[in-house]
Design a protein around this motif. Structure first.
Motif, PDB file in Angstrom:
ATOM      1  N   ILE A  24      34.048  11.405  -7.940  1.00  9.54           N
ATOM      2  CA  ILE A  24      32.853  11.548  -8.701  1.00  9.54           C
ATOM      3  C   ILE A  24      33.003  10.549  -9.512  1.00  9.54           C
ATOM      4  CG2 ILE A  24      31.402  12.982 -10.247  1.00  9.54           C
ATOM      5  CD1 ILE A  24      31.227  14.181  -7.399  1.00  9.54           C
ATOM      6  N   SER A  25      31.905   9.894  -9.837  1.00 10.74           N
ATOM      7  CA  SER A  25      31.852   8.654 -10.964  1.00 10.74           C
ATOM      8  C   SER A  25      30.710   9.093 -11.936  1.00 10.74           C
ATOM      9  CB  SER A  25      31.142   7.512 -10.271  1.00 10.74           C
ATOM     10  OG  SER A  25      31.173   6.554 -11.191  1.00 10.74           O
ATOM     11  N   TYR A  26      31.265   9.039 -13.173  1.00  5.93           N
ATOM     12  CA  TYR A  26      30.134   9.063 -14.395  1.00  5.93           C
ATOM     13  C   TYR A  26      29.475   8.121 -14.770  1.00  5.93           C
ATOM     14  CZ  TYR A  26      32.421  13.589 -14.280  1.00  5.93           C
ATOM     15  OH  TYR A  26      32.866  15.048 -14.048  1.00  5.93           O
ATOM     16  N   ALA A  27      29.646   7.089 -14.024  1.00  2.00           N
ATOM     17  CA  ALA A  27      28.926   5.660 -14.374  1.00  2.00           C
ATOM     18  C   ALA A  27      27.543   5.972 -14.619  1.00  2.00           C
ATOM     19  CB  ALA A  27      29.233   4.750 -13.361  1.00  2.00           C
ATOM     20  N   PRO A  28      26.959   6.629 -13.577  1.00  4.08           N
ATOM     21  CA  PRO A  28      25.395   6.868 -13.988  1.00  4.08           C
ATOM     22  C   PRO A  28      25.349   7.366 -15.266  1.00  4.08           C
ATOM     23  CG  PRO A  28      25.739   7.417 -11.752  1.00  4.08           C
ATOM     24  CD  PRO A  28      27.019   7.375 -12.478  1.00  4.08           C
ATOM     25  N   LEU A  29      26.127   8.454 -15.916  1.00  4.14           N
ATOM     26  CA  LEU A  29      25.730   8.889 -17.258  1.00  4.14           C
ATOM     27  C   LEU A  29      25.984   8.063 -18.113  1.00  4.14           C
ATOM     28  CD1 LEU A  29      25.746  11.472 -19.146  1.00  4.14           C
ATOM     29  CD2 LEU A  29      28.406  11.581 -18.878  1.00  4.14           C
ATOM     30  N   PHE A  30      26.802   7.090 -18.131  1.00  2.18           N
ATOM     31  CA  PHE A  30      26.983   6.162 -19.421  1.00  2.18           C
ATOM     32  C   PHE A  30      25.775   5.108 -19.235  1.00  2.18           C
ATOM     33  CE2 PHE A  30      31.383   7.584 -18.750  1.00  2.18           C
ATOM     34  CZ  PHE A  30      31.549   8.229 -19.854  1.00  2.18           C
ATOM     35  N   LYS A  31      25.332   4.914 -18.256  1.00  4.46           N
ATOM     36  CA  LYS A  31      24.156   4.023 -18.224  1.00  4.46           C
ATOM     37  C   LYS A  31      22.990   4.687 -18.681  1.00  4.46           C
ATOM     38  CE  LYS A  31      21.133   1.450 -14.808  1.00  4.46           C
ATOM     39  NZ  LYS A  31      20.156   1.686 -15.674  1.00  4.46           N
ATOM     40  N   THR A  32      22.452   5.822 -18.245  1.00  3.83           N
ATOM     41  CA  THR A  32      21.560   6.766 -18.730  1.00  3.83           C
ATOM     42  C   THR A  32      21.732   6.794 -20.252  1.00  3.83           C
ATOM     43  OG1 THR A  32      21.651   7.992 -16.662  1.00  3.83           O
ATOM     44  CG2 THR A  32      20.363   8.962 -18.572  1.00  3.83           C
ATOM     45  N   MET A  33      22.826   7.228 -20.699  1.00  2.00           N
ATOM     46  CA  MET A  33      23.087   7.233 -22.303  1.00  2.00           C
ATOM     47  C   MET A  33      22.553   6.024 -22.925  1.00  2.00           C
ATOM     48  SD  MET A  33      26.733   9.189 -22.605  1.00  2.00           S
ATOM     49  CE  MET A  33      26.784   9.112 -24.146  1.00  2.00           C
ATOM     50  N   LYS A  34      23.102   4.881 -22.410  1.00  2.11           N
ATOM     51  CA  LYS A  34      22.710   3.526 -22.983  1.00  2.11           C
ATOM     52  C   LYS A  34      21.311   3.282 -22.817  1.00  2.11           C
ATOM     53  CE  LYS A  34      23.740  -1.422 -22.722  1.00  2.11           C
ATOM     54  NZ  LYS A  34      24.431  -2.265 -21.988  1.00  2.11           N
ATOM     55  N   ASP A  35      20.629   3.488 -21.823  1.00  3.39           N
ATOM     56  CA  ASP A  35      19.291   3.453 -21.489  1.00  3.39           C
ATOM     57  C   ASP A  35      18.425   4.104 -22.434  1.00  3.39           C
ATOM     58  OD1 ASP A  35      19.794   1.538 -19.653  1.00  3.39           O
ATOM     59  OD2 ASP A  35      19.123   2.918 -17.986  1.00  3.39           O
ATOM     60  N   LYS A  36      18.786   5.330 -22.854  1.00 10.40           N
ATOM     61  CA  LYS A  36      18.082   6.362 -23.672  1.00 10.40           C
ATOM     62  C   LYS A  36      18.582   6.364 -25.225  1.00 10.40           C
ATOM     63  CE  LYS A  36      16.783   9.271 -19.910  1.00 10.40           C
ATOM     64  NZ  LYS A  36      15.552   9.968 -20.037  1.00 10.40           N
ATOM     65  N   SER A  37      19.634   5.465 -25.609  1.00  9.43           N
ATOM     66  CA  SER A  37      20.271   5.165 -26.879  1.00  9.43           C
ATOM     67  C   SER A  37      20.878   6.736 -27.178  1.00  9.43           C
ATOM     68  CB  SER A  37      19.113   4.502 -27.698  1.00  9.43           C
ATOM     69  OG  SER A  37      18.872   3.280 -27.265  1.00  9.43           O
ATOM     70  N   ILE A  38      21.523   7.304 -26.509  1.00  7.29           N
ATOM     71  CA  ILE A  38      21.983   8.520 -26.920  1.00  7.29           C
ATOM     72  C   ILE A  38      23.713   8.385 -26.852  1.00  7.29           C
ATOM     73  CG2 ILE A  38      22.455  11.050 -26.147  1.00  7.29           C
ATOM     74  CD1 ILE A  38      19.649  10.880 -25.237  1.00  7.29           C
ATOM     75  N   THR A  39      24.248   8.520 -27.907  1.00  7.01           N
ATOM     76  CA  THR A  39      25.566   8.570 -28.019  1.00  7.01           C
ATOM     77  C   THR A  39      26.493   9.716 -27.795  1.00  7.01           C
ATOM     78  OG1 THR A  39      25.816   9.186 -30.280  1.00  7.01           O
ATOM     79  CG2 THR A  39      25.316   6.630 -29.798  1.00  7.01           C
ATOM     80  N   THR A  40      27.699   9.606 -27.774  1.00  5.49           N
ATOM     81  CA  THR A  40      28.531  11.036 -27.319  1.00  5.49           C
ATOM     82  C   THR A  40      28.612  11.763 -28.622  1.00  5.49           C
ATOM     83  OG1 THR A  40      30.465   9.797 -27.981  1.00  5.49           O
ATOM     84  CG2 THR A  40      30.180   9.996 -25.712  1.00  5.49           C
ATOM     85  N   ASN A  90      21.634  13.254 -10.578  1.00  6.69           N
ATOM     86  CA  ASN A  90      21.682  11.655  -9.911  1.00  6.69           C
ATOM     87  C   ASN A  90      21.821  10.735 -11.343  1.00  6.69           C
ATOM     88  OD1 ASN A  90      21.849  12.514  -7.450  1.00  6.69           O
ATOM     89  ND2 ASN A  90      19.752  12.045  -6.777  1.00  6.69           N
ATOM     90  N   ASP A  91      21.247  10.975 -12.311  1.00  2.41           N
ATOM     91  CA  ASP A  91      21.510  10.082 -13.418  1.00  2.41           C
ATOM     92  C   ASP A  91      22.715  10.376 -14.151  1.00  2.41           C
ATOM     93  OD1 ASP A  91      18.942   8.858 -12.976  1.00  2.41           O
ATOM     94  OD2 ASP A  91      17.960  10.554 -13.948  1.00  2.41           O
ATOM     95  N   VAL A  92      23.435  11.446 -13.798  1.00  3.31           N
ATOM     96  CA  VAL A  92      24.655  11.770 -14.534  1.00  3.31           C
ATOM     97  C   VAL A  92      25.759  11.451 -13.610  1.00  3.31           C
ATOM     98  CG1 VAL A  92      26.081  13.653 -15.621  1.00  3.31           C
ATOM     99  CG2 VAL A  92      23.594  13.635 -15.816  1.00  3.31           C
ATOM    100  N   ILE A  93      25.764  11.960 -12.298  1.00  6.38           N
ATOM    101  CA  ILE A  93      27.081  11.709 -11.478  1.00  6.38           C
ATOM    102  C   ILE A  93      26.782  10.986 -10.270  1.00  6.38           C
ATOM    103  CG2 ILE A  93      28.322  13.758 -12.362  1.00  6.38           C
ATOM    104  CD1 ILE A  93      27.293  15.428  -9.890  1.00  6.38           C
TER     105      ILE A  93
END
Length: 71
Positions: A2-18, A58-61
């Motif tokens: 499982i890769s979380y790369a989509p999560l970090f892309k989605t977070m960046k696109d939506k300007s949401i931080t950890t 799919n936008d997370v994992i």
């Protein structure tokens, strides 16, 4: 795997931080730590991330099949 790369892309696109996920949406900081280190998450956590980010799983994992992986 499982890769979380989509999560970090989605977070960046939506300007949401950890920080926002932890302090606004109530995700546990240990959960964020586990995600950053490629560890598994529950479907409950996946659902919380989808609600917080207004997205689909799919936008997370992403599932990446390894060549030697048996089913």
């Amino acid at each position: 795997m499982i890769s979380y790369a989509p999560l970090f892309k989605t977070m960046k696109d939506k300007s949401i931080t950890t920080y926002t996920l932890i302090h606004v949406h109530g995700l546990n900081s240990r959960t964020i730590h586990n995600i950053k280190h490629g560890k598994g998450i529950s479907t409950f956590t996946l659902e919380k991330l989808c609600v917080a980010l207004d997205c689909t799983p799919n936008d997370v994992i992403e599932f990446i099949k390894e060549d030697n992986q048996k089913i």
